[in-house]
Design a protein around this motif. Structure first.
Motif, PDB file in Angstrom:
ATOM      1  N   ILE A  31      -4.935  62.333  23.901  1.00  0.00           N
ATOM      2  CA  ILE A  31      -3.875  61.441  23.429  1.00  0.00           C
ATOM      3  C   ILE A  31      -4.208  61.061  21.985  1.00  0.00           C
ATOM      4  N   PHE A  32      -3.228  61.154  21.114  1.00  0.00           N
ATOM      5  CA  PHE A  32      -3.469  60.842  19.701  1.00  0.00           C
ATOM      6  C   PHE A  32      -3.189  59.367  19.427  1.00  0.00           C
ATOM      7  N   GLU A  33      -4.212  58.611  19.068  1.00  0.00           N
ATOM      8  CA  GLU A  33      -3.993  57.216  18.660  1.00  0.00           C
ATOM      9  C   GLU A  33      -3.938  57.175  17.141  1.00  0.00           C
ATOM     10  N   LEU A  34      -2.742  56.935  16.610  1.00  0.00           N
ATOM     11  CA  LEU A  34      -2.526  57.073  15.168  1.00  0.00           C
ATOM     12  C   LEU A  34      -3.491  56.234  14.349  1.00  0.00           C
ATOM     13  N   MET A  35      -3.691  54.999  14.753  1.00  0.00           N
ATOM     14  CA  MET A  35      -4.524  54.124  13.919  1.00  0.00           C
ATOM     15  C   MET A  35      -4.998  52.913  14.706  1.00  0.00           C
ATOM     16  N   ASN A  36      -6.275  52.627  14.566  1.00  0.00           N
ATOM     17  CA  ASN A  36      -6.861  51.440  15.180  1.00  0.00           C
ATOM     18  C   ASN A  36      -6.559  50.174  14.368  1.00  0.00           C
ATOM     19  N   GLU A  37      -6.074  49.150  15.046  1.00  0.00           N
ATOM     20  CA  GLU A  37      -5.980  47.778  14.519  1.00  0.00           C
ATOM     21  C   GLU A  37      -5.484  47.634  13.084  1.00  0.00           C
ATOM     22  N   SER A  58       5.217  64.584  12.110  1.00  0.00           N
ATOM     23  CA  SER A  58       4.320  65.661  11.701  1.00  0.00           C
ATOM     24  C   SER A  58       3.453  66.122  12.875  1.00  0.00           C
ATOM     25  N   ILE A  59       3.061  65.221  13.758  1.00  0.00           N
ATOM     26  CA  ILE A  59       2.337  65.628  14.969  1.00  0.00           C
ATOM     27  C   ILE A  59       3.219  66.487  15.859  1.00  0.00           C
ATOM     28  N   ARG A  60       4.452  66.051  16.043  1.00  0.00           N
ATOM     29  CA  ARG A  60       5.332  66.751  17.002  1.00  0.00           C
ATOM     30  C   ARG A  60       5.696  68.164  16.545  1.00  0.00           C
ATOM     31  N   LYS A  61       5.581  68.422  15.241  1.00  0.00           N
ATOM     32  CA  LYS A  61       5.788  69.803  14.785  1.00  0.00           C
ATOM     33  C   LYS A  61       4.651  70.707  15.262  1.00  0.00           C
ATOM     34  N   GLN A  62       3.467  70.149  15.413  1.00  0.00           N
ATOM     35  CA  GLN A  62       2.299  70.941  15.812  1.00  0.00           C
ATOM     36  C   GLN A  62       2.060  70.900  17.316  1.00  0.00           C
ATOM     37  N   VAL A  97      -3.671  55.606  -1.018  1.00  0.00           N
ATOM     38  CA  VAL A  97      -3.573  56.463   0.161  1.00  0.00           C
ATOM     39  C   VAL A  97      -2.131  56.436   0.632  1.00  0.00           C
ATOM     40  N   THR A  98      -1.532  57.592   0.677  1.00  0.00           N
ATOM     41  CA  THR A  98      -0.092  57.666   0.909  1.00  0.00           C
ATOM     42  C   THR A  98       0.239  58.012   2.358  1.00  0.00           C
ATOM     43  N   ASP A  99       1.507  57.839   2.683  1.00  0.00           N
ATOM     44  CA  ASP A  99       1.994  58.273   3.997  1.00  0.00           C
ATOM     45  C   ASP A  99       1.726  59.766   4.188  1.00  0.00           C
ATOM     46  N   GLU A 100       1.810  60.520   3.104  1.00  0.00           N
ATOM     47  CA  GLU A 100       1.600  61.977   3.195  1.00  0.00           C
ATOM     48  C   GLU A 100       0.154  62.289   3.562  1.00  0.00           C
ATOM     49  N   HIS A 101      -0.798  61.533   3.021  1.00  0.00           N
ATOM     50  CA  HIS A 101      -2.197  61.722   3.416  1.00  0.00           C
ATOM     51  C   HIS A 101      -2.360  61.501   4.923  1.00  0.00           C
ATOM     52  N   PHE A 102      -1.709  60.450   5.393  1.00  0.00           N
ATOM     53  CA  PHE A 102      -1.827  60.077   6.805  1.00  0.00           C
ATOM     54  C   PHE A 102      -1.169  61.144   7.700  1.00  0.00           C
ATOM     55  N   SER A 103       0.014  61.596   7.300  1.00  0.00           N
ATOM     56  CA  SER A 103       0.682  62.651   8.079  1.00  0.00           C
ATOM     57  C   SER A 103      -0.121  63.939   8.043  1.00  0.00           C
ATOM     58  N   ASP A 104      -0.784  64.168   6.927  1.00  0.00           N
ATOM     59  CA  ASP A 104      -1.571  65.397   6.773  1.00  0.00           C
ATOM     60  C   ASP A 104      -2.756  65.428   7.735  1.00  0.00           C
ATOM     61  N   VAL A 105      -3.516  64.342   7.808  1.00  0.00           N
ATOM     62  CA  VAL A 105      -4.679  64.378   8.712  1.00  0.00           C
ATOM     63  C   VAL A 105      -4.206  64.543  10.155  1.00  0.00           C
ATOM     64  N   TRP A 106      -3.091  63.917  10.491  1.00  0.00           N
ATOM     65  CA  TRP A 106      -2.600  64.033  11.869  1.00  0.00           C
ATOM     66  C   TRP A 106      -2.013  65.400  12.177  1.00  0.00           C
ATOM     67  N   ALA A 107      -1.371  66.009  11.195  1.00  0.00           N
ATOM     68  CA  ALA A 107      -0.868  67.373  11.419  1.00  0.00           C
ATOM     69  C   ALA A 107      -2.048  68.296  11.723  1.00  0.00           C
ATOM     70  N   LYS A 108      -3.135  68.129  10.978  1.00  0.00           N
ATOM     71  CA  LYS A 108      -4.301  68.997  11.177  1.00  0.00           C
ATOM     72  C   LYS A 108      -4.978  68.724  12.528  1.00  0.00           C
ATOM     73  N   LEU A 109      -5.094  67.459  12.899  1.00  0.00           N
ATOM     74  CA  LEU A 109      -5.693  67.140  14.200  1.00  0.00           C
ATOM     75  C   LEU A 109      -4.796  67.624  15.345  1.00  0.00           C
ATOM     76  N   ALA A 110      -3.496  67.462  15.172  1.00  0.00           N
ATOM     77  CA  ALA A 110      -2.561  67.896  16.225  1.00  0.00           C
ATOM     78  C   ALA A 110      -2.616  69.404  16.392  1.00  0.00           C
ATOM     79  N   ALA A 111      -2.690  70.129  15.285  1.00  0.00           N
ATOM     80  CA  ALA A 111      -2.783  71.590  15.378  1.00  0.00           C
ATOM     81  C   ALA A 111      -4.084  71.970  16.091  1.00  0.00           C
TER      82      ALA A 111
END
Ligand SMILES: *[C@@H]1O[C@H](CO)[C@@H](O)[C@H](O)[C@H]1NC(C)=O
Ligand SMILES: *[C@@H]1O[C@H](CO)[C@@H](O)[C@H](O)[C@H]1NC(C)=O
Ligand SMILES: *[C@@H]1O[C@H](CO)[C@@H](O)[C@H](O)[C@H]1NC(C)=O
Ligand SMILES: *[C@@H]1O[C@H](CO)[C@@H](O)[C@H](O)[C@H]1NC(C)=O
Length: 346
Positions: free
Chosen positions: A168-174, A193-197, A145-159
């Motif tokens: 409020i977006f909490e990137l990751m629990n614990e 990636s969130i801030r772009k959306q 699981v890559t950084d790109e996968h992680f940025s991708d899910v957040w870009a989609k949620l942010a959009a």
């Protein structure tokens, strides 16, 4: 401090009186009730399997549960969601079924003026793979699981939530068992990636060792503080957790506040010195006097330091052993009563 008192005495500066915390409430955990510590959904919390072990879709908390807490004066609700439920295939579209249920809850809560913390509840993992740190993957991990996968899910949620500033977006629990510096780099990419959306949404970030207050200064501060530069003051918020027993949540006992206070004080001072803010989005305890006493101390501490501490949410597990409840018949209501004393809208 002494200098401030002196200046205040001669009228040169004002020392603001303590202001009650702005936001407080609970976790509604349905969509993460089947998430394991290894980042797999459809299993048990402590499962060591990397794959799904059960088929039952987790429950969606009913809006009535929000209203019960709202009527007690609470205005902050954390919604943990397992990654596998919100995005069925890595890199794929957001899952419409989960999103529909989540949106319903988010719209009701934020429509009522309360704030939602949307928490990706995966411990910095996905099916035994550590995000962006493949050398740490367990042997059974089916994929990396890559950084790109992680940025991708957040870009989609942010959009998706761009039009709702009360999310409020909490990137990751614990996050646990990983390099804090590499993890900070992973989060930096996700923040960008969130801030772009959604350029001005608030973002909660957590360090390793399960985000605990007692480890933060030594294990997280140096790696994570530079992320403050990624956004204007106040937009990046530090996420912290603390259970008050000897196993950080493994038992219903609570130790004395005096054992935790130094770490809370240290973290608060460091954050204040960096113009930074924080939330305690998980803590809990059993229905006993020691836990009620420590709840009282910690909420008072937050009110006294509300320039730094912006919110708290108790872990409200309706099935497990930290079952904080709005139901007055519950034995846990003893803790709810302490929380209510500090509820922002009470
Ligand atoms: C979305 O999630 C539901 C529940 O797990 C599942 O049944 C469905 O197949 C998923 N949809 C897609 C398109 O993957
Ligand atoms: C939220 O709901 C409560 C209870 O119905 C109501 O009194 C309050 O006005 C609502 N707040 C907002 C901002 O809609
Ligand atoms: C802290 O934030 C305030 C705005 O909230 C700003 O005016 C001030 O310059 C900041 N101080 C530092 C040291 O960044
Ligand atoms: C509150 O708890 C009591 C006792 O366990 C139970 O009978 C009742 O149904 C609960 N009420 C709600 C609204 O959940």
């Amino acid at each position: 401090m002494k200098m401030n008192i002196l200046l205040a005495a001669v009228g040169l500066i004002n020392i603001a009186p303590a202001v009650a915390i702005e936001m407080a409430g609970v976790n509604l955990i349905g969509l993460a009730a089947d998430a394991s510590l290894l980042g797999t959904a459809y299993t048990e919390f402590t499962s060591t399997s990397c794959g799904e072990e059960q088929t039952n879709y987790p429950y969606l908390d009913p809006p009535s549960l929000y209203w019960s807490w709202r009527h007690l004066g609470f205005n902050l609700i954390r919604l943990p969601v397992a990654w596998g439920h919100i995005q069925t295939a890595l890199g794929g579209p957001l899952n419409e079924t989960t999103l529909a249920g989540l949106d319903n809850l988010v719209d009701i809560i934020t429509g009522n003026g309360s704030t939602v913390v949307l928490d990706l509840h995966n411990y910095a993992r996905y099916d035994c793979a550590v995000i962006g740190q493949p050398l740490l993957n367990l042997p059974g991990a089916p994929k990396s699981v890559t950084d790109e996968h992680f940025s991708d899910v957040w870009a989609k949620l942010a959009a998706h939530y761009e039009s709702n500033p009360r999310v409020i977006f909490e990137l990751m629990n614990e996050p646990w068992g990983l390099s804090a510096f590499k993890w900070a780099d992973t989060m930096k990419k996700a923040i960008r990636s969130i801030r772009k959306q959604a350029p001005s949404h608030r973002i909660l970030i957590a360090g390793p060792y399960a985000a605990t207050v007692t480890t933060w200064e030594i294990r997280s501060a140096v790696a994570l503080l530079p992320l403050l530069d990624e956004a204007p003051v106040g937009q990046i918020i530090f996420d912290l957790h603390q259970y008050f027993d000897i196993l950080n949540g493994g038992t219903k006992d609570c130790l004395a506040w005096e054992l935790f206070w130094p770490a809370f004080q240290t973290v608060t001072t460091t954050l204040r010195n960096h113009n930074a803010t924080a939330m305690l989005t998980e803590f809990g305890g059993g229905p006993n006097e020691a836990c009620a006493a420590i709840f009282d101390h910690v909420f008072q501490f937050f009110d006294d330091n509300s320039d730094v501490w912006k919110g708290w949410t108790a872990w409200s597990n309706m099935r497990g052993d930290q079952a904080i409840s709005p139901n007055a018949s519950s034995e846990y209501y003893a803790l709810t009563k302490v929380m209510s004393k500090f509820a922002p809208l009470a």
